[in-house]
Design a protein around this motif. Sequence first.
Motif, PDB file in Angstrom:
ATOM      1  N   CYS A   5       2.570  -2.301  63.821  1.00  0.00           N
ATOM      2  CA  CYS A   5       2.987  -1.372  64.400  1.00  0.00           C
ATOM      3  C   CYS A   5       4.047  -1.816  65.502  1.00  0.00           C
ATOM      4  N   ASP A   6       5.151  -0.978  65.679  1.00  0.00           N
ATOM      5  CA  ASP A   6       5.981  -1.422  66.466  1.00  0.00           C
ATOM      6  C   ASP A   6       5.379  -1.067  68.065  1.00  0.00           C
ATOM      7  N   LYS A   7       4.489  -0.266  68.216  1.00  0.00           N
ATOM      8  CA  LYS A   7       4.035   0.445  69.520  1.00  0.00           C
ATOM      9  C   LYS A   7       2.723  -0.519  69.658  1.00  0.00           C
ATOM     10  N   LEU A   9       0.691  -3.377  68.471  1.00  0.00           N
ATOM     11  CA  LEU A   9       0.883  -4.782  68.087  1.00  0.00           C
ATOM     12  C   LEU A   9      -0.120  -5.198  67.375  1.00  0.00           C
ATOM     13  N   ALA A  13       0.864  -1.763  59.889  1.00  0.00           N
ATOM     14  CA  ALA A  13       1.852  -0.802  59.942  1.00  0.00           C
ATOM     15  C   ALA A  13       1.321   0.100  58.522  1.00  0.00           C
ATOM     16  N   MET A  16       7.113   3.128  57.354  1.00  0.00           N
ATOM     17  CA  MET A  16       8.018   3.061  58.297  1.00  0.00           C
ATOM     18  C   MET A  16       8.908   4.265  58.614  1.00  0.00           C
ATOM     19  N   TYR A  22      11.909   1.417  61.674  1.00  0.00           N
ATOM     20  CA  TYR A  22      10.806   0.403  62.262  1.00  0.00           C
ATOM     21  C   TYR A  22       9.525   0.774  61.466  1.00  0.00           C
ATOM     22  N   GLU A  23       8.729   0.070  61.753  1.00  0.00           N
ATOM     23  CA  GLU A  23       7.108   0.091  60.971  1.00  0.00           C
ATOM     24  C   GLU A  23       6.104   0.638  61.908  1.00  0.00           C
ATOM     25  N   PHE A  24       5.394   1.670  61.773  1.00  0.00           N
ATOM     26  CA  PHE A  24       4.590   2.340  62.705  1.00  0.00           C
ATOM     27  C   PHE A  24       3.050   2.333  61.842  1.00  0.00           C
ATOM     28  N   CYS A  41       8.851   8.374  63.238  1.00  0.00           N
ATOM     29  CA  CYS A  41       8.001   7.968  64.543  1.00  0.00           C
ATOM     30  C   CYS A  41       7.955   9.258  65.376  1.00  0.00           C
TER      31      CYS A  41
END
Length: 115
Positions: A5-7, A9, A13, A16, A22-24, A41
């Motif tokens: 996850c981009d937020k 870590l 994920a 995306m 971005y992957e979350f 997101c």
Amino acid sequence: MQGRCDKHLFEAAEDMCGKCGYEFCAECLVYAFGAKKPPFCIPCAVAAAGIRSNAGIKPMADARELKALRKERRSAARKQRRSQETPESMLDVMPGYEQPTMPSSVPSPVLPANY
């Protein structure tokens, strides 16, 4: 999914974002248009809703590249599901092995009622 996850870590994920790419993780994604459409997101969902126009994340790729990534990810997931399924022929007994049969004259055991 292999990414993080981009937020968050330490979270794997889930999918995306359909807008920024971005992957979350599942906690950071909003399925605004249903499960069949790509999720957003939270920042991109806020920007798409018109609440805050500058909230979205700058896309990492253009729309064509994002579509190709989603298509590749779907096909990889299908291949993985197919490989996990076992064909019925593999569930059959090994060749040369015969299952023992119970003689029909032997009655099956009867268990007590409070068992």
